[in-house]
Each structure stands twice: as structure tokens, then as C-alpha cells.
Design a protein around this motif. Structure first.
Motif, mmCIF file in Angstrom:
data_model
loop_
_atom_site.group_PDB
_atom_site.id
_atom_site.type_symbol
_atom_site.label_atom_id
_atom_site.label_comp_id
_atom_site.label_asym_id
_atom_site.label_seq_id
_atom_site.Cartn_x
_atom_site.Cartn_y
_atom_site.Cartn_z
ATOM 1 N N ARG A 13 4.181 -7.397 7.819
ATOM 2 C CA ARG A 13 3.881 -6.243 6.967
ATOM 3 C C ARG A 13 2.540 -5.626 7.346
ATOM 4 O O ARG A 13 2.404 -4.400 7.436
ATOM 5 C CB ARG A 13 3.876 -6.674 5.493
ATOM 6 N N GLN A 14 1.537 -6.477 7.585
ATOM 7 C CA GLN A 14 0.225 -5.968 7.977
ATOM 8 C C GLN A 14 0.295 -5.269 9.331
ATOM 9 O O GLN A 14 -0.343 -4.232 9.534
ATOM 10 C CB GLN A 14 -0.776 -7.124 8.026
ATOM 11 N N ALA A 15 1.055 -5.850 10.258
ATOM 12 C CA ALA A 15 1.178 -5.247 11.580
ATOM 13 C C ALA A 15 1.814 -3.868 11.491
ATOM 14 O O ALA A 15 1.374 -2.917 12.147
ATOM 15 C CB ALA A 15 2.009 -6.157 12.488
ATOM 16 N N LEU A 16 2.849 -3.744 10.660
ATOM 17 C CA LEU A 16 3.522 -2.457 10.521
ATOM 18 C C LEU A 16 2.598 -1.423 9.893
ATOM 19 O O LEU A 16 2.548 -0.261 10.340
ATOM 20 C CB LEU A 16 4.791 -2.623 9.681
ATOM 21 N N PHE A 17 1.842 -1.828 8.893
ATOM 22 C CA PHE A 17 0.903 -0.902 8.260
ATOM 23 C C PHE A 17 -0.161 -0.457 9.253
ATOM 24 O O PHE A 17 -0.531 0.724 9.315
ATOM 25 C CB PHE A 17 0.256 -1.555 7.040
ATOM 26 N N ALA A 18 -0.635 -1.403 10.075
ATOM 27 C CA ALA A 18 -1.680 -1.088 11.050
ATOM 28 C C ALA A 18 -1.170 -0.132 12.117
ATOM 29 O O ALA A 18 -1.853 0.840 12.472
ATOM 30 C CB ALA A 18 -2.204 -2.369 11.691
ATOM 31 N N VAL A 19 0.028 -0.373 12.639
ATOM 32 C CA VAL A 19 0.532 0.483 13.710
ATOM 33 C C VAL A 19 0.876 1.868 13.179
ATOM 34 O O VAL A 19 0.725 2.872 13.882
ATOM 35 C CB VAL A 19 1.746 -0.170 14.414
#
Length: 280
Positions: A13-19
Motif C-alpha cells: 500500500r505504501q509503495a503504491l501511494f509513493a509511486v
């Protein structure tokens, strides 16, 4: 603390928000999630979540070509917090217990977290905290320890939250060393973010030397580890610092909002609660 299996969906979830903060290209979004998925077989669960997060955000940088995708959001958070500073400063100074009010205000600032909680509502959270008790409340121990300390090591967490840290440092009335991240991670505070919040006027700003969203002592600089070992009182802000330091020694108090079920289970405090906990 060790990484729990429940942490793994959070990394995605964090990776998706960051990208998504870095680019609107869905092909890049998919590429990143594939990259993070490829890391799963090698994720060592005995490592702390901040250690694993360095792998995830390293993938974000590699895929997007951006080392600080949250730079604009960090700046926005700090500017918003600075607009609240005069009102909060007055509220602290005119309260019956200025130090306690400053502690509660600082913990409220921990809501600023694009990793664990990208949909935070800053002003509402502050009002909520100031009107209800801490779930874990070691304030008396904190105050007594502060009275016997001639200086304080303050471990910062997120940009924007730095403004609330400044308020607590001012209320503590002790010389302070304020530690920031060595490099950008999520919205964690770097020297630039701390200076923007005005912390250079109330503390000596130093880098921990740690290139991770936490304070992993083995990854910190020799100079910082010396500062840590010599500190008579350590204020540790946020979940990342708790996750990386929970098994370390030191005269430390953790100030944080509980943002996930894993931490809630470890602390015995409900998700969403506010905590001032003495280490040990």
C-alpha cells in the motif's frame, strides 16, 4: 521489533501511494508492485519494518527515478503546521499544565504520515487528542526524568510534525539535539525539513546517519551513536522510531499515534490511540 506478516500488505500500500505521488503512469505503478512482489521471498521477518521499508522505497526510487517523491507534500505539510503554530503556542502557554499540553500536541502531530496514514486530518486530530486522555500515559515519569536532565536528544519523525516537535522542545526548556534522517524516506524529516519548521532556533539539528525510515542504531553514524549513548533523556517520535528502537536500551520515551494493528497488539493499545510510553 520483528516484521510481522501483517506488515507485508502495508508495504504494498505504501509503495503504491509513493509511486502515485511520483507519476500518473499506471504502467510504472504496475512495474513497481511487480518489483516489490519480487522482494517477498527474500524479506527477512527477523528484521524490523523500517529495515524492510528501505528495500521497498529503494525500489520506488529505482522505478521512478525520483529519490524524494514526497518533497512537495512535505513542504505543504510544514507550511500548514506553521500556520497553526501561533495558536498552539498560545494554547500551551496558557494551559494549566504547559508541558503536558505540549506533549499531547506533539503526539497529535504524529498524524502527519503519508506512509501509514495518507488521509490524515490534522486540525481535527489535534482537537481530539487535546480533549481525551492518553491511552498509555507515562507523563509523570517523563516529567521527573526531564527535571533531572540537562539536555535532551529528540528523534524526529515526519516533516510537518517537526513544527509540533518544536513546540515540545520549547516547553521542555532544555538544550536539545534534534536528529533527522540522513536521506529522504516517505515524508520523514531531513535537515531541510527541520530547518523549514524553525527547529534550528531551538535545537542543534543533526543527522542520525541512518538511511531508513527509523533509527536503526547499527546503521547510524559513530557520532550519532555516541550522542545517543550519552543522552540523559531521549524523546522518540513515531512508529518508525518505535519499531527500530523498541528492543534497544536508553532513557527513552516514545511518543506516537498507534497506526496499525501490529503496533496495537504489541503495545496493548487500540489502533488510533495516543501513547506516551517509557521504554523498558
Amino acid at each position: 521489533m520483528k516484521t510481522a506478516l501483517d506488515c507485508i500488505p502495508c508495504f504494498f500500500r505504501q509503495a503504491l501511494f509513493a509511486v502515485r505521488a511520483a507519476t500518473k503512469d499506471e504502467a510504472v505503478h504496475k512495474e513497481l508492485l511487480d518489483r516489490v512482489g519480487s522482494l517477498l521471498p527474500d524479506i527477512p521477518l527477523e528484521s524490523s519494518p523500517p529495515e524492510i521499508a528501505t528495500l521497498v522505497y529503494g525500489a520506488v526510487s529505482e522505478v521512478t527515478g525520483r529519490t524524494d517523491p514526497f518533497k512537495a507534500l512535505k513542504h505543504e505539510s510544514t507550511q500548514k503546521a506553521l500556520t497553526l503554530y501561533p495558536v498552539l503556542k498560545h494554547r500551551i502557554e496558557t494551559s494549566e499544565n504547559p508541558l503536558l499540553t505540549a506533549v499531547r500536541t506533539a503526539i497529535a502531530g504524529n498524524v502527519i504520515d503519508f506512509g501509514a496514514n495518507p488521509s490524515f486530518e490534522l486540525e481535527r486530530e489535534i482537537e481530539e487528542l487535546l480533549q481525551r486522555p492518553l491511552t498509555i500515559d507515562h507523563f509523570e515519569a517523563f516529567r521527573n526524568h526531564l527535571q533531572g536532565s540537562d539536555w535532551v536528544l529528540y528523534l524526529g519523525d515526519n516533516a510537518g510534525e517537526t513544527v509540533f516537535d518544536r513546540l515540545l522542545i520549547e516547553a521542555m526548556g532544555r538544550p536539545a539535539v534534534y536528529a533527522v534522517r540522513e536521506a529522504p524516506f516517505i515524508n520523514d524529516a531531513t535537515r531541510e525539513d527541520a530547518e523549514m519548521a524553525g527547529l534550528s532556533s531551538v535545537a542543534q539539528i543533526v543527522s542520525s546517519g541512518c538511511k531508513a525510515p527509523g533509527t536503526i542504531l547499527a546503521w547510524c553514524s559513530d557520532a550519532f551513536r555516541t550522542t545517543y549513548r550519552n543522552a540523559p533523556l531521549i524523546v522518540s517520535k513515531g512508529q518508525g522510531n518505535y519499531e527500530s528502537l523498541s528492543e534497544e536500551d536508553g532513557p527513552r520515551f516514545h511518543l506516537l499515534k498507534v497506526k496499525c494493528e501490529v503496533i496495537a497488539g504489541i503495545l496493548g493499545a487500540p489502533e488510533g490511540s495516543f501513547v506516551l510510553k517509557q521504554a523498558g
